[in-house]
Structure formats: structure tokens, C-alpha cells
Design an enzyme around this catalytic site. Sequence first.
Site, PDB file in Angstrom:
ATOM      1  N   HIS A  70      42.493  35.566  28.183  1.00  0.00           N
ATOM      2  CA  HIS A  70      43.518  35.291  29.440  1.00  0.00           C
ATOM      3  C   HIS A  70      43.231  33.827  30.448  1.00  0.00           C
ATOM      4  O   HIS A  70      42.497  33.508  31.217  1.00  0.00           O
ATOM      5  CB  HIS A  70      43.082  36.182  30.379  1.00  0.00           C
ATOM      6  CG  HIS A  70      44.171  37.596  30.505  1.00  0.00           C
ATOM      7  ND1 HIS A  70      43.757  38.778  31.409  1.00  0.00           N
ATOM      8  CD2 HIS A  70      44.092  38.207  29.339  1.00  0.00           C
ATOM      9  CE1 HIS A  70      44.342  40.037  30.700  1.00  0.00           C
ATOM     10  NE2 HIS A  70      44.796  39.598  29.799  1.00  0.00           N
TER      11      HIS A  70
ATOM     12  N   TYR B 298      46.738  39.977  40.967  1.00  0.00           N
ATOM     13  CA  TYR B 298      46.084  40.796  41.911  1.00  0.00           C
ATOM     14  C   TYR B 298      47.059  41.324  42.950  1.00  0.00           C
ATOM     15  O   TYR B 298      47.512  40.141  43.613  1.00  0.00           O
ATOM     16  CB  TYR B 298      45.251  39.682  42.442  1.00  0.00           C
ATOM     17  CG  TYR B 298      43.917  39.956  41.625  1.00  0.00           C
ATOM     18  CD1 TYR B 298      43.736  39.540  40.819  1.00  0.00           C
ATOM     19  CD2 TYR B 298      42.777  40.498  41.729  1.00  0.00           C
ATOM     20  CE1 TYR B 298      42.594  40.089  39.703  1.00  0.00           C
ATOM     21  CE2 TYR B 298      41.494  41.125  41.365  1.00  0.00           C
ATOM     22  CZ  TYR B 298      41.586  40.130  39.734  1.00  0.00           C
ATOM     23  OH  TYR B 298      40.231  40.365  39.372  1.00  0.00           O
TER      24      TYR B 298
ATOM     25  N   PRO C  70      34.352  45.469  43.207  1.00  0.00           N
ATOM     26  CA  PRO C  70      34.663  44.954  42.138  1.00  0.00           C
ATOM     27  C   PRO C  70      35.677  43.523  42.292  1.00  0.00           C
ATOM     28  O   PRO C  70      36.140  43.569  41.131  1.00  0.00           O
ATOM     29  CB  PRO C  70      35.136  46.245  41.292  1.00  0.00           C
ATOM     30  CG  PRO C  70      35.497  46.834  42.502  1.00  0.00           C
ATOM     31  CD  PRO C  70      34.367  46.963  43.442  1.00  0.00           C
TER      32      PRO C  70
ATOM     33  N   LYS D 215      32.419  40.379  39.086  1.00  0.00           N
ATOM     34  CA  LYS D 215      31.225  39.944  39.032  1.00  0.00           C
ATOM     35  C   LYS D 215      30.187  41.002  38.520  1.00  0.00           C
ATOM     36  O   LYS D 215      29.775  40.221  38.045  1.00  0.00           O
ATOM     37  CB  LYS D 215      30.919  38.968  40.269  1.00  0.00           C
ATOM     38  CG  LYS D 215      31.738  37.434  41.315  1.00  0.00           C
ATOM     39  CD  LYS D 215      31.416  37.021  39.497  1.00  0.00           C
ATOM     40  CE  LYS D 215      32.780  36.060  39.571  1.00  0.00           C
ATOM     41  NZ  LYS D 215      33.070  35.597  38.445  1.00  0.00           N
TER      42      LYS D 215
ATOM     43  N   TYR E 296      36.462  32.356  39.314  1.00  0.00           N
ATOM     44  CA  TYR E 296      36.336  33.202  38.135  1.00  0.00           C
ATOM     45  C   TYR E 296      35.765  33.281  37.657  1.00  0.00           C
ATOM     46  O   TYR E 296      35.567  34.481  36.713  1.00  0.00           O
ATOM     47  CB  TYR E 296      37.719  33.772  38.745  1.00  0.00           C
ATOM     48  CG  TYR E 296      38.139  35.233  38.097  1.00  0.00           C
ATOM     49  CD1 TYR E 296      38.515  35.545  39.377  1.00  0.00           C
ATOM     50  CD2 TYR E 296      38.443  35.594  37.367  1.00  0.00           C
ATOM     51  CE1 TYR E 296      38.577  36.813  38.558  1.00  0.00           C
ATOM     52  CE2 TYR E 296      38.679  36.942  36.997  1.00  0.00           C
ATOM     53  CZ  TYR E 296      39.181  37.186  37.777  1.00  0.00           C
ATOM     54  OH  TYR E 296      39.596  38.773  37.545  1.00  0.00           O
TER      55      TYR E 296
HETATM   56  C1  LIG Z   1      31.415  53.880  38.799  1.00  0.00           C
HETATM   57  C2  LIG Z   1      31.546  52.213  38.587  1.00  0.00           C
HETATM   58  C3  LIG Z   1      32.900  51.988  38.391  1.00  0.00           C
HETATM   59  C4  LIG Z   1      32.622  50.497  38.376  1.00  0.00           C
HETATM   60  N1  LIG Z   1      33.582  49.716  38.045  1.00  0.00           N
HETATM   61  C5  LIG Z   1      34.048  48.403  37.612  1.00  0.00           C
HETATM   62  C6  LIG Z   1      35.224  47.643  37.848  1.00  0.00           C
HETATM   63  O1  LIG Z   1      36.179  48.872  37.339  1.00  0.00           O
HETATM   64  N2  LIG Z   1      35.418  46.247  37.651  1.00  0.00           N
HETATM   65  C7  LIG Z   1      34.049  45.674  37.824  1.00  0.00           C
HETATM   66  O2  LIG Z   1      34.296  44.215  37.952  1.00  0.00           O
HETATM   67  N3  LIG Z   1      33.126  46.196  38.197  1.00  0.00           N
HETATM   68  C8  LIG Z   1      33.088  47.231  37.702  1.00  0.00           C
HETATM   69  N4  LIG Z   1      31.430  47.697  37.884  1.00  0.00           N
HETATM   70  C9  LIG Z   1      30.632  47.498  38.291  1.00  0.00           C
HETATM   71  C10 LIG Z   1      29.720  47.246  37.107  1.00  0.00           C
HETATM   72  O3  LIG Z   1      29.967  48.559  36.205  1.00  0.00           O
HETATM   73  C11 LIG Z   1      27.926  47.023  36.855  1.00  0.00           C
HETATM   74  O4  LIG Z   1      27.977  46.182  37.372  1.00  0.00           O
HETATM   75  C12 LIG Z   1      27.831  46.956  35.425  1.00  0.00           C
HETATM   76  O5  LIG Z   1      27.437  48.499  35.082  1.00  0.00           O
HETATM   77  C13 LIG Z   1      26.007  46.248  35.839  1.00  0.00           C
HETATM   78  O6  LIG Z   1      24.949  46.210  34.224  1.00  0.00           O
HETATM   79  P1  LIG Z   1      23.743  47.400  34.632  1.00  0.00           P
HETATM   80  O7  LIG Z   1      23.527  47.797  33.362  1.00  0.00           O
HETATM   81  O8  LIG Z   1      23.229  47.073  35.963  1.00  0.00           O
HETATM   82  O9  LIG Z   1      23.716  48.804  35.547  1.00  0.00           O
HETATM   83  P2  LIG Z   1      24.626  49.978  34.874  1.00  0.00           P
HETATM   84  O10 LIG Z   1      25.654  49.678  34.304  1.00  0.00           O
HETATM   85  O11 LIG Z   1      24.193  51.206  35.716  1.00  0.00           O
HETATM   86  O12 LIG Z   1      23.224  50.913  33.882  1.00  0.00           O
HETATM   87  C14 LIG Z   1      22.001  51.370  34.317  1.00  0.00           C
HETATM   88  C15 LIG Z   1      21.637  51.854  33.052  1.00  0.00           C
HETATM   89  O13 LIG Z   1      20.410  53.119  33.127  1.00  0.00           O
HETATM   90  C16 LIG Z   1      20.615  54.095  33.386  1.00  0.00           C
HETATM   91  N5  LIG Z   1      18.880  54.702  34.311  1.00  0.00           N
HETATM   92  C17 LIG Z   1      19.585  55.250  35.351  1.00  0.00           C
HETATM   93  N6  LIG Z   1      18.401  55.432  35.820  1.00  0.00           N
HETATM   94  C18 LIG Z   1      17.670  55.541  34.931  1.00  0.00           C
HETATM   95  C19 LIG Z   1      15.821  56.588  35.007  1.00  0.00           C
HETATM   96  N7  LIG Z   1      15.654  56.711  35.319  1.00  0.00           N
HETATM   97  N8  LIG Z   1      15.879  56.247  33.392  1.00  0.00           N
HETATM   98  C20 LIG Z   1      16.757  55.569  32.571  1.00  0.00           C
HETATM   99  N9  LIG Z   1      17.845  55.065  32.487  1.00  0.00           N
HETATM  100  C21 LIG Z   1      18.228  55.275  33.462  1.00  0.00           C
HETATM  101  C22 LIG Z   1      21.957  54.343  33.879  1.00  0.00           C
HETATM  102  O14 LIG Z   1      21.803  55.455  33.263  1.00  0.00           O
HETATM  103  C23 LIG Z   1      22.846  53.716  32.866  1.00  0.00           C
HETATM  104  O15 LIG Z   1      23.233  53.281  31.553  1.00  0.00           O
HETATM  105  C24 LIG Z   1      31.157  49.959  38.410  1.00  0.00           C
HETATM  106  C25 LIG Z   1      30.635  50.141  38.464  1.00  0.00           C
HETATM  107  C26 LIG Z   1      30.647  51.437  38.836  1.00  0.00           C
HETATM  108  C27 LIG Z   1      29.009  52.052  38.592  1.00  0.00           C
END
Ligand SMILES: Cc1cc2nc3c(=O)[nH]c(=O)nc-3n(C[C@H](O)[C@H](O)[C@H](O)COP(=O)(O)OP(=O)(O)OC[C@H]3O[C@@H](n4cnc5c(N)ncnc54)[C@H](O)[C@@H]3O)c2cc1C
Length: 425
Positions: A76, A206, A298, A302, A389
Site C-alpha cells: 500500500h 480511516y 491499534p 504499531k 506510519y
Molecule cells: C486481541 C488482540 C488484537 C490485536 N489486534 C491488533 C490489530 O488489529 N492491529 C494491530 O496493529 N495490532 C493488534 N494487536 C497488537 C499486536 O497483535 C501485538 O502487538 C503483537 O501480537 C505483539 O507480539 P508479541 O510477540 O510481543 O506478543 P504476542 O503476539 O501476544 O505473543 C506472546 C506469546 O507468548 C505466549 N505466552 C504467554 N504466556 C506464556 C507463558 N507463560 N509461557 C509460554 N508462552 C506464553 C502467548 O501464547 C503468545 O503466543 C492486537 C493484540 C491483541 C492481544
Amino acid sequence: MTITSDTPVAIIGAGPAGLVLAHLLKAIGIDSVVLERRDRGYVEQRVRAGVLEHPSVELLRDLGLADRLEREGLSHRGIELAFEGRRHRIDFLDLVGHSITVYGQQEIVKDLIAARLAAGDPIVFEVDDVTIDGIDSDFPTVGYTHDGERHELRCRIVAGCDGFHGISRDRIGEGPSGNTVFDRDYPFAWLGILAEAAPTIDELIYSSHERGFALYSMRSPTITRLYLQVPADERIEDWSDDRIWSELEIRLPTGDGFSFNTGPIHERGITTMRSFVSIPMRRGSLAIAGDAAHIVPPTGAKGMNLAIADVAVLAEIIDDVITDGKDERLDDYTDECLRRVWRCQHFSWWMTSMLHRFDDDPFRRQLQLSELRLVTSSTPAATNLAENYVGVALGPSLRSPATQAGDGRSLAGARSLASEGKVDR
Ligand SMILES: Cc1cc2nc3c(=O)[nH]c(=O)nc-3n(C[C@H](O)[C@H](O)[C@H](O)COP(=O)(O)OP(=O)(O)OC[C@H]3O[C@@H](n4cnc5c(N)ncnc54)[C@H](O)[C@@H]3O)c2cc1C
């Protein structure tokens, strides 16, 4: 009996942060073990973010993990802002020379898991009772239960990539200086759907509407991803398919020549909106990354990109510690991440504040409209939005990719240029 094994780095969590970290470490010859409490199918189906900044795409490309993303991701070159019934385009490519890529987070997770398992590197799914001990020493251990057996991983570094509800952040807070939390809740949430309906436009819209914000986006040439601002305590059961489609019809700029397809809704959920930062991001041998350390609303797209940016910094520091014995580099981790974290926090808060309905205060609404008019009519204001962005370059420098010298376009390029002093640090 406890089964003991050794690894340089134990990574807790197989989300974007944990998986990208594992691949970055592998690329520099450092082994790791990834522990994930969910099963593989669950993490591969979890629908969340979908916008990849330019530096995130470059990093995945550098790692050789972008083949499918480049085939199936949607490039995009801008977004549209809609208000007062009209659409206004912000052209990132024209303004800052870069575009973004729309590719579902769950697709990235699938690609990263497949590549790691194909290389024979470990991800242990469905672990329980994960514990972290010896954080304040150089020999921490991570305990976990898998298939009914207790295991202990002896390592040098523990990377807590376990998301907002994980265990790692609290362990940092148990240190002598505790942790400091900065946070802000918003009085609304996003109701998001995935619908089998071909997108009718190539870019995200948006829309700031008197009834609340709406976002028109897509995940593929056949799937649209749509969001509606709803009250923070809204129940998904109260939203029938008809109610969702008719509210979208009202809030999207359909009087401006835009129309959208409807179709079966495959996925729906309500995501609360929050800004959150917990510091420090490291205590002793434990460092946290991604949602474990910070959450952004969201609106700025980011969250996933910040998770990737954190682990790009962390991988380099782990390399210094493990390969070169420079343990003092761990002291730099929090500060190196925080400059980007706060830039993204501000951008996400600003986008959220400009686009959502907060209350019925007409004064606030006029301020929002004034800001939207500025951003869509002034090149400097539009450029500010565009460079935030598409993403500032990874690493300590906060200069945007567009303003970098030479070929500092990739993670490796940007970071090596920074270390050579060719761009500001
Ligand atoms: C419900 C939801 C919807 C979202 N929607 C959007 C969106 O529409 N647009 C956007 O830009 N961002 C969105 N986000 C934000 C984005 O998805 C997150 O910032 C991103 O997933 C961060 O990645 P991460 O690896 O830090 O964490 P996560 O993706 O949360 O990964 C963490 C992992 O650790 C695992 N875990 C947790 N505790 C333990 C443990 N004790 N032992 C072992 N494993 C464990 C979890 O199962 C998970 O797989 C959303 C987030 C959530 C929670």
C-alpha cells in the site's frame, strides 16, 4: 525427575517477538529454544495485526523469511482519511519514499514457525507452569512442564516475549528497583471482523465519524478486515451481522463514490484500547520484548512492528554478550528500545485522539476536524504522519527511512550505517 538441558537463549512465547528473535539469533549463529504455552494451530490462527512497516518487511527479507509475504502481501502506498463525508489521500510513497505491506500477523507467524521447524530448530508448544529462576545471575534457568514431564533449561539469557499477560514482566518488577508503569485506558474498544468480501479499494480508510471511528482494511484480495469503535464494555453478542454492516454503511464515506462488499463474517472480536509502557525492560539476565513490555492502541498499526523492533535491538545485544562477552551491553537495552517505543506511543495516541469520538464535547470535535483538515492539506503535516506510519529505521537512530543517507534501507543497512557513524545515533 527434571530433565535438564542447555541453550544460550531461552525464549518464552512464540508470537512475532519470540519467533523473529529466534530467527535473528539463528542468523548470527546463536541457538535458542522457544517455549509456547498454546498449541501450534492456535497461534497460527490467532487473528490480530496486519500492517507491516517498511523496516519490518526489510528485516524479514534480510532473514530470507519474506517469500510468501512478497507474493501474497498487499503493498500500500498510502492511506485515506475520511471525515465530513469525504476521503482525503495521504500518499506515503510520494511523501517519504516508502510504502507499507498488509499481511496478516497469523500469516507471518505461520511462515516463521514453518521455517524454524524446517531447519530443525526447537519450538516446544503446549508448555505449562513456566518459571524463571536465577535472573540476577549469569546462569538463569527456565523451568516448564511438557507432556507431563518437568524440564529445566539452563541458559545465559532469558527473553520474555510472552505478551501482555505473560509471566516475565512481573519478574522484572520483583527486582530491587521494581518497575514503573505508564498507562492510559481509553473509553472505547474496537469491534473487528474478518469478512469473505473482496476489497473494493486498494488502501485503508480511516474514517472519523460523529457516531464513532471506523476502519476499512483488508487482508487479501478476497478478505476484508473492518473495525468499528464501540464502548469499552460492549458485548459482541449484541452485534448481529446486519447491525455491523449497517453501522459500517453509516460511518464509512459511502457518499463519496465509495462502496464496499459485504459477505459471510468468519471472525469477530472486541479489542480494548490501551497505552502501556513498563520499565525497565531488563533485569539481570532477563529481557522482555514486544507486548510483554508495552501496548499501543491499534490505530497507528504499531504493536507488531514494535515487537519486531525490540527484538532487533535485543538480538544485537545478545550477540555482544554471548559472542564477545560484553555483558555491559545489557545495560543499554531499555534505553535503546524506549526511544522508538515512546515515538510509537505518541503516534498511536495522536492517531487515536484525532480519529475517535471521545464524548459529546463540540469543542473537542472541532479541534479534531481542524487537525484532520491540516493533516490532509499541509505537506509538512502529512509528511509527519507518513514517516511515522511507514516506520522509522530500526535501531538507535530515529531518522525516517526516507531521510537516511545511502542504502541504509534494511535493518542490516540501517544498523551498520548507524554503527559506522554515517547516520545520526
Ligand atoms: C486481541 C488482540 C488484537 C490485536 N489486534 C491488533 C490489530 O488489529 N492491529 C494491530 O496493529 N495490532 C493488534 N494487536 C497488537 C499486536 O497483535 C501485538 O502487538 C503483537 O501480537 C505483539 O507480539 P508479541 O510477540 O510481543 O506478543 P504476542 O503476539 O501476544 O505473543 C506472546 C506469546 O507468548 C505466549 N505466552 C504467554 N504466556 C506464556 C507463558 N507463560 N509461557 C509460554 N508462552 C506464553 C502467548 O501464547 C503468545 O503466543 C492486537 C493484540 C491483541 C492481544
